[in-house]
Design a protein around this motif. Structure first.
Motif, short mmCIF file in Angstrom:
data_model
loop_
_atom_site.label_atom_id
_atom_site.label_comp_id
_atom_site.label_asym_id
_atom_site.label_seq_id
_atom_site.Cartn_x
_atom_site.Cartn_y
_atom_site.Cartn_z
N VAL A 64 0.86 -1.18 0.00
CA VAL A 64 0.00 0.00 0.00
C VAL A 64 0.89 1.24 0.00
CG1 VAL A 64 -1.92 -1.13 1.21
CG2 VAL A 64 -0.21 0.10 2.52
N PRO A 65 0.40 2.32 -0.57
CA PRO A 65 1.17 3.56 -0.49
C PRO A 65 1.07 4.14 0.92
CG PRO A 65 -0.88 3.92 -1.69
CD PRO A 65 -0.81 2.46 -1.38
N ALA A 66 2.16 4.67 1.42
CA ALA A 66 2.18 5.33 2.72
C ALA A 66 2.83 6.69 2.53
CB ALA A 66 2.97 4.51 3.73
N LEU A 67 2.47 7.62 3.39
CA LEU A 67 3.07 8.95 3.35
C LEU A 67 4.23 8.99 4.34
CD1 LEU A 67 -0.04 11.27 3.13
CD2 LEU A 67 1.56 10.64 1.32
N ALA A 68 5.37 9.49 3.86
CA ALA A 68 6.56 9.58 4.70
C ALA A 68 7.10 11.00 4.68
CB ALA A 68 7.63 8.62 4.20
N ALA A 69 7.59 11.42 5.83
CA ALA A 69 8.19 12.75 5.95
C ALA A 69 9.35 12.65 6.93
CB ALA A 69 7.17 13.76 6.46
N GLU A 70 10.28 13.57 6.79
CA GLU A 70 11.39 13.63 7.74
C GLU A 70 11.01 14.58 8.87
OE1 GLU A 70 15.44 13.87 6.28
OE2 GLU A 70 14.70 13.38 4.28
N SER A 71 11.46 14.23 10.07
CA SER A 71 11.25 15.07 11.25
C SER A 71 12.58 15.14 11.99
CB SER A 71 10.16 14.46 12.13
OG SER A 71 10.67 13.38 12.86
N PRO A 72 12.67 15.97 13.00
CA PRO A 72 13.91 16.02 13.78
C PRO A 72 14.28 14.67 14.42
CG PRO A 72 12.58 17.93 14.26
CD PRO A 72 11.74 17.03 13.40
N GLU A 73 13.28 13.82 14.65
CA GLU A 73 13.52 12.51 15.25
C GLU A 73 13.75 11.42 14.22
OE1 GLU A 73 10.62 14.37 16.18
OE2 GLU A 73 11.87 15.29 17.71
N GLY A 74 13.73 11.74 12.93
CA GLY A 74 13.89 10.75 11.88
C GLY A 74 12.67 10.72 10.99
N ALA A 75 12.50 9.63 10.27
CA ALA A 75 11.36 9.50 9.36
C ALA A 75 10.09 9.17 10.14
CB ALA A 75 11.61 8.40 8.34
N ILE A 76 8.99 9.70 9.67
CA ILE A 76 7.67 9.33 10.16
C ILE A 76 6.93 8.77 8.96
CG2 ILE A 76 5.51 10.09 11.22
CD1 ILE A 76 7.93 10.40 13.07
N VAL A 77 6.56 7.51 9.02
CA VAL A 77 5.85 6.84 7.94
C VAL A 77 4.43 6.58 8.42
CG1 VAL A 77 5.75 4.80 6.45
CG2 VAL A 77 7.98 5.75 7.10
N GLY A 78 3.46 7.18 7.73
CA GLY A 78 2.05 7.00 8.08
C GLY A 78 1.45 5.88 7.27
N PHE A 79 1.19 4.76 7.91
CA PHE A 79 0.66 3.57 7.24
C PHE A 79 -0.84 3.48 7.45
CE2 PHE A 79 -0.64 -0.86 7.21
CZ PHE A 79 -0.09 -1.31 6.02
N GLU A 80 -1.58 3.32 6.36
CA GLU A 80 -3.02 3.10 6.43
C GLU A 80 -3.35 1.89 5.59
OE1 GLU A 80 -5.40 6.51 5.50
OE2 GLU A 80 -4.20 7.83 6.75
N GLY A 81 -3.47 0.77 6.23
CA GLY A 81 -3.76 -0.46 5.51
C GLY A 81 -4.00 -1.58 6.50
N GLU A 82 -4.21 -2.77 5.95
CA GLU A 82 -4.52 -3.93 6.79
C GLU A 82 -3.27 -4.51 7.44
OE1 GLU A 82 -7.41 -6.86 5.42
OE2 GLU A 82 -7.36 -5.75 3.52
N GLY A 83 -3.47 -5.06 8.63
CA GLY A 83 -2.44 -5.85 9.27
C GLY A 83 -1.43 -5.11 10.12
#
Length: 133
Positions: free
Chosen positions: A39-58
């Motif tokens: 599934v496609p996820a949205l990722a962005a960089e933050s001061p703490e590292g990457a934040i990957v927003g997952f919206e899908g099953e499992g």
């Protein structure tokens, strides 16, 4: 499932562990929970590292962890694979994967891509990606 298992075997056998995020882990990226589809996820960089927003099953409740995969020979980012296992100990954390009501740690590794993915049975299905500005 075989590719995801081979990734863990390569990691345990001394695959190069990433200590920083590779290029390409921003915008829309391919992400997959082991045993489910890409599934496609949205990722962005933050001061703490990457934040990957997952919206899908499992998406796992704890335990669980995400793994940024980079093809060793071409040095290219391939996607994030999510496991519902205890996180590996002693690895540098590159960020978080969020989903459902929680977050799990994100690590990274270089893998021999031909050993974990093949054109007839790719580890990640193709997703339309958009790079964040």
């Amino acid at each position: 499932m075989a590719g995801a298992t081979m990734v863990l075997e390569q990691m345990r056998a001394g695959t190069k562990i990433l200590d920083q995020l590779p290029d390409g882990v921003v915008g829309t990226i391919p992400t997959r929970v082991v045993g489910y589809g890409t599934v496609p996820a949205l990722a962005a960089e933050s001061p703490e590292g990457a934040i990957v927003g997952f919206e899908g099953e499992g998406f796992p409740a704890t335990p669980g962890f995400g793994l940024v995969l980079v093809e060793d020979s071409a040095d290219t980012f391939k996607g994030v694979l999510i496991y519902d296992l205890d996180p590996p100990q002693g690895l540098p954390q590159l960020g978080l994967v969020t989903g459902g009501t929680g977050a799990i740690p994100l690590f990274g590794a270089r893998v021999a891509w031909g050993a974990v993915s093949e054109p007839r049975c790719p580890l990640f299905a193709r997703v339309d990606t958009v790079t964040a500005p």
